[in-house]
Write a protein that holds these residues in place. Structure first.
Motif, PDB file in Angstrom:
ATOM      1  N   CYS A 185      -0.796   2.980  -0.755  1.00 18.65           N
ATOM      2  CA  CYS A 185      -1.652   3.843   0.063  1.00 18.65           C
ATOM      3  C   CYS A 185      -3.102   3.356   0.052  1.00 18.65           C
ATOM      4  O   CYS A 185      -3.763   3.329   1.092  1.00 18.65           O
ATOM      5  N   TYR A 186      -3.582   2.958  -1.115  1.00 19.60           N
ATOM      6  CA  TYR A 186      -4.967   2.524  -1.237  1.00 19.60           C
ATOM      7  C   TYR A 186      -5.221   1.218  -0.477  1.00 19.60           C
ATOM      8  O   TYR A 186      -6.321   0.975   0.001  1.00 19.60           O
ATOM      9  N   MET A 187      -4.171   0.405  -0.335  1.00 16.99           N
ATOM     10  CA  MET A 187      -4.317  -0.848   0.406  1.00 16.99           C
ATOM     11  C   MET A 187      -4.529  -0.585   1.900  1.00 16.99           C
ATOM     12  O   MET A 187      -5.098  -1.394   2.610  1.00 16.99           O
ATOM     13  N   ALA A 207       7.133   3.585   1.240  1.00 15.37           N
ATOM     14  CA  ALA A 207       5.674   3.700   1.181  1.00 15.37           C
ATOM     15  C   ALA A 207       5.010   2.793   2.220  1.00 15.37           C
ATOM     16  O   ALA A 207       4.093   3.224   2.936  1.00 15.37           O
ATOM     17  N   LEU A 208       5.466   1.554   2.309  1.00 13.38           N
ATOM     18  CA  LEU A 208       4.872   0.623   3.277  1.00 13.38           C
ATOM     19  C   LEU A 208       5.119   1.077   4.708  1.00 13.38           C
ATOM     20  O   LEU A 208       4.198   1.075   5.534  1.00 13.38           O
ATOM     21  N   ASN A 209       6.352   1.466   5.017  1.00 12.30           N
ATOM     22  CA  ASN A 209       6.645   1.921   6.379  1.00 12.30           C
ATOM     23  C   ASN A 209       5.825   3.157   6.734  1.00 12.30           C
ATOM     24  O   ASN A 209       5.311   3.273   7.850  1.00 12.30           O
ATOM     25  N   MET A 227      -1.811  10.082   2.733  1.00 12.66           N
ATOM     26  CA  MET A 227      -0.742   9.086   2.805  1.00 12.66           C
ATOM     27  C   MET A 227       0.229   9.261   1.639  1.00 12.66           C
ATOM     28  O   MET A 227       1.444   9.206   1.825  1.00 12.66           O
ATOM     29  N   PHE A 228      -0.328   9.473   0.450  1.00 14.68           N
ATOM     30  CA  PHE A 228       0.500   9.663  -0.737  1.00 14.68           C
ATOM     31  C   PHE A 228       1.439  10.849  -0.527  1.00 14.68           C
ATOM     32  O   PHE A 228       2.641  10.769  -0.795  1.00 14.68           O
ATOM     33  N   GLN A 229       0.897  11.927  -0.026  1.00 19.28           N
ATOM     34  CA  GLN A 229       1.697  13.133   0.206  1.00 19.28           C
ATOM     35  C   GLN A 229       2.782  12.870   1.259  1.00 19.28           C
ATOM     36  O   GLN A 229       3.927  13.299   1.095  1.00 19.28           O
ATOM     37  N   GLU A 230       2.438  12.157   2.303  1.00 19.42           N
ATOM     38  CA  GLU A 230       3.422  11.833   3.338  1.00 19.42           C
ATOM     39  C   GLU A 230       4.532  10.948   2.780  1.00 19.42           C
ATOM     40  O   GLU A 230       5.705  11.124   3.115  1.00 19.42           O
ATOM     41  N   VAL A 231       4.183   9.990   1.914  1.00 18.87           N
ATOM     42  CA  VAL A 231       5.196   9.142   1.277  1.00 18.87           C
ATOM     43  C   VAL A 231       6.133  10.008   0.441  1.00 18.87           C
ATOM     44  O   VAL A 231       7.357   9.838   0.485  1.00 18.87           O
ATOM     45  N   LEU A 232       5.562  10.945  -0.325  1.00 20.62           N
ATOM     46  CA  LEU A 232       6.398  11.826  -1.146  1.00 20.62           C
ATOM     47  C   LEU A 232       7.364  12.634  -0.282  1.00 20.62           C
ATOM     48  O   LEU A 232       8.540  12.789  -0.639  1.00 20.62           O
ATOM     49  N   ILE A 233       6.883  13.128   0.842  1.00 15.85           N
ATOM     50  CA  ILE A 233       7.747  13.900   1.747  1.00 15.85           C
ATOM     51  C   ILE A 233       8.898  13.026   2.248  1.00 15.85           C
ATOM     52  O   ILE A 233      10.056  13.442   2.253  1.00 15.85           O
ATOM     53  N   ARG A 234       8.574  11.812   2.635  1.00 18.26           N
ATOM     54  CA  ARG A 234       9.621  10.911   3.150  1.00 18.26           C
ATOM     55  C   ARG A 234      10.585  10.479   2.059  1.00 18.26           C
ATOM     56  O   ARG A 234      11.782  10.308   2.323  1.00 18.26           O
TER      57      ARG A 234
END
Length: 159
Positions: free
Chosen positions: A23-25, A65-67, A36-43
């Motif tokens: 996410c930080y990248m 995470a990348l997608n 972004m972190f939260q969205e990754v967790l949801i996915r």
């Protein structure tokens, strides 16, 4: 249901830094990184049932995470808006970045999303085979892209 929640909690606990790194990248803004972190967790949560174990769990997490971050990055560029910034940097409070690291981060952030992802995975010391599995290209293509990315980074002028 409780078993799935515990499994998910364990996965997140073990891979939190990996998710934050991805996410930080893709953003310098702390609020955006948190989103972004939260969205990754949801996915990840929504995709847990479909994870069949054909690949390593960390490979799956990197891929999700990348997608997710690439999708958000593309959406952000389509709907570009100026954001207010807070002077508090929670990410730098733990360690002070050197000028060289900041310089490298600035240049990497100017790369295309897929190239950024490849550099990130390479910097995480992930093998070409694993990078290929995460990104969805061949290991040879990873090697070729890294050479081209290095050359592109060398040619970039300062911001």
């Amino acid at each position: 249901m409780k078993e799935n929640e515990q499994q998910f909690t364990d996965i997140v606990r073990c891979n939190r830094s990996t998710i934050y790194t991805v996410c930080y990248m893709f953003s310098k803004d702390n609020d955006e990184v948190a989103d972004m972190f939260q969205e990754v967790l949801i996915r990840l949560w929504n995709g847990m049932e479909s994870f069949d174990g054909r690949s390593n769990i960390k490979t799956w997490i990197y891929r999700v995470a990348l997608n997710t971050c690439i999708t958000i990055d593309k959406r952000k560029k389509r709907n570009h808006k100026t954001q207010l910034s807070m002077d508090i940097d929670y990410f730098n409070s733990r360690e002070v970045k050197s000028e060289q690291a900041q310089f490298l981060h600035q240049r990497i952030s100017r790369l295309q999303p897929l190239d950024r992802a490849i550099v990130l995975l390479w910097l995480e010391d992930i093998s070409y085979d694993e990078i290929a599995a995460i990104i969805g290209i061949t290991p040879k293509n990873v090697s070729v892209r890294l050479v081209r990315i290095r050359e592109q980074l060398k040619r970039m002028k300062e911001l």
